[in-house]
Scaffold this active site. Structure first.
Site, PDB file in Angstrom:
ATOM      1  CB  CYS A 148     -12.338 -13.130   2.380  1.00 40.01           C
ATOM      2  SG  CYS A 148     -11.493 -11.526   2.485  1.00 40.01           S
ATOM      3  CG  HIS A 228     -13.137  -7.728  -0.282  1.00 36.38           C
ATOM      4  ND1 HIS A 228     -12.628  -6.620   0.342  1.00 36.38           N
ATOM      5  CD2 HIS A 228     -12.935  -8.765   0.573  1.00 36.38           C
ATOM      6  CE1 HIS A 228     -12.125  -6.967   1.518  1.00 36.38           C
ATOM      7  NE2 HIS A 228     -12.311  -8.261   1.690  1.00 36.38           N
TER       8      HIS A 228
END
Length: 354
Positions: A148, A228
């Site tokens: 990711c 994140h």
């Protein structure tokens, strides 16, 4: 490379029906040129019970799990070997390092396969982000959809490089501690944990997709599970205007420009909006980049964005299926088809600068 146009849809097998696997299976089902051949796992818990309730063809990872899955009433068709015989491409979404044991089975079956970013680049020999190297993957036996965080790096820095603005990039990543579904199993609490070396693995990993990137990353694990956050300092090839930089980011359909001034100044609010917009599981497939935080000082560029690690790799995986199956020679065409199926980009009314 001879492009194959099958009379039937690409038959896709998904191995590992967890956080990523269930999303890949759902995305495959949305494609007009693909068919879900089945999902394989070794578990007997609620995840596979949901798969059964949805009517998905379920296969066992091995003979032992076949017996245990049937013993709890799961409608298992057969084992993974049988599923591989029914598929054109297999997407391995198993936990990190489990795929290493599966790769010999895929090679023995003569099936094309896709790994996820937790595995090493060398295991597939190719790493993939659709906007950067779709054409390189055409007809490959295997590829790895990078993690990711690495996907977000390649998307954003790749957009700047295509615009001729990127010289070098230095980024700091605040990595969420675990997936939301695993938050009760332990993890970080009341602490921050810096990664033990510089660069963290994401920078070198991005170079497996785009070797021309001059990128260094540092990372810190933080006690939350939503997404994140990246903070980037980019040295550009020249001084550029804000309009030029934003125009470069807009060339990627998979970068969503958001505004904190619209009340979207935190990752929890962005996720809430995804749910309100009807995105499955409140997924953000795009890099969520805060437009009003983009700052320029001469030839230096500063920007911040969020990464939904459960969702960002899903469109990349779908494009990788087409590339390996060699059914669509043009990356832009595949990206557009995948985007339409997943509702990318966000509606114009909630996109800044649209």
């Amino acid at each position: 490379m001879r492009i194959r146009t099958p009379e039937t849809r690409i038959r896709v097998a998904v191995v590992g029906y967890g956080v990523i696997g269930k999303r890949v299976a759902d995305a495959v089902a949305l494609q007009t040129d693909m068919q879900l051949a089945g999902v394989a796992d070794v578990a007997t818990d609620w995840r596979l019970q949901v798969a059964a309730a949805l009517g998905l063809p379920i296969f066992a990872g091995d003979a032992a799990s076949l017996a245990s899955m049937r013993s709890v009433g799961l409608p298992v068709v057969d084992t993974l070997e049988n599923l591989l015989q029914q598929a054109d491409v297999v997407v391995d979404c198993t936990p990190k390092k489990v795929a290493a044991g599966n790769v010999p089975r895929y090679r023995s079956a003569g099936i094309r396969f896709i790994l996820q970013g937790g595995e090493k680049h060398e295991m597939a020999g190719h790493s993939f982000v659709a906007e950067s190297n779709y054409a390189q993957a055409l007809g490959h036996v295997a590829t790895r959809v990078v993690s990711c965080n690495t996907t977000s790096i390649v998307r954003t820095l790749g957009a700047l490089r295509r615009a001729g603005l990127l010289l070098q990039a230095r980024g700091t990543l605040m990595r969420r501690a675990t997936d939301p579904v695993d938050g009760h199993r332990g993890g970080l609490m009341n602490t921050l944990v810096p990664e033990e070396k510089v660069p963290s693995h994401q920078g070198p990993d991005a170079k497996t997709v785009d070797p021309a990137l001059d990128v260094v990353t540092m990372a810190v694990a933080v006690p939350q599970t939503l997404a994140h956050v990246h903070c980037w300092n980019v040295r550009m090839t020249r001084a550029a205007s804000l309009d030029e930089v934003l125009a470069a980011f807009r060339t990627s359909s998979r970068i969503a420009l958001l505004r904190s001034s619209d009340g979207l100044g935190a990752i929890n609010v962005v996720k809430e909006m995804m749910g309100d917009l009807g995105r499955p599981r409140a997924d953000l497939y795009e890099v969520g980049l805060w437009e009003d935080l983009v700052t320029l000082q001469g030839d230096e560029l500063f920007f911040t964005y969020m990464v939904d690690n459960q969702a960002i790799v899903i469109p990349e995986t779908i494009d990788a299926v087409r590339a390996l199956a060699c059914t669509q020679p043009d990356g832009a065409t595949s990206i557009a088809a995948t985007d339409r199926s997943l509702g990318i980009p966000l509606p114009a009314s909630v996109r800044s600068g649209s």
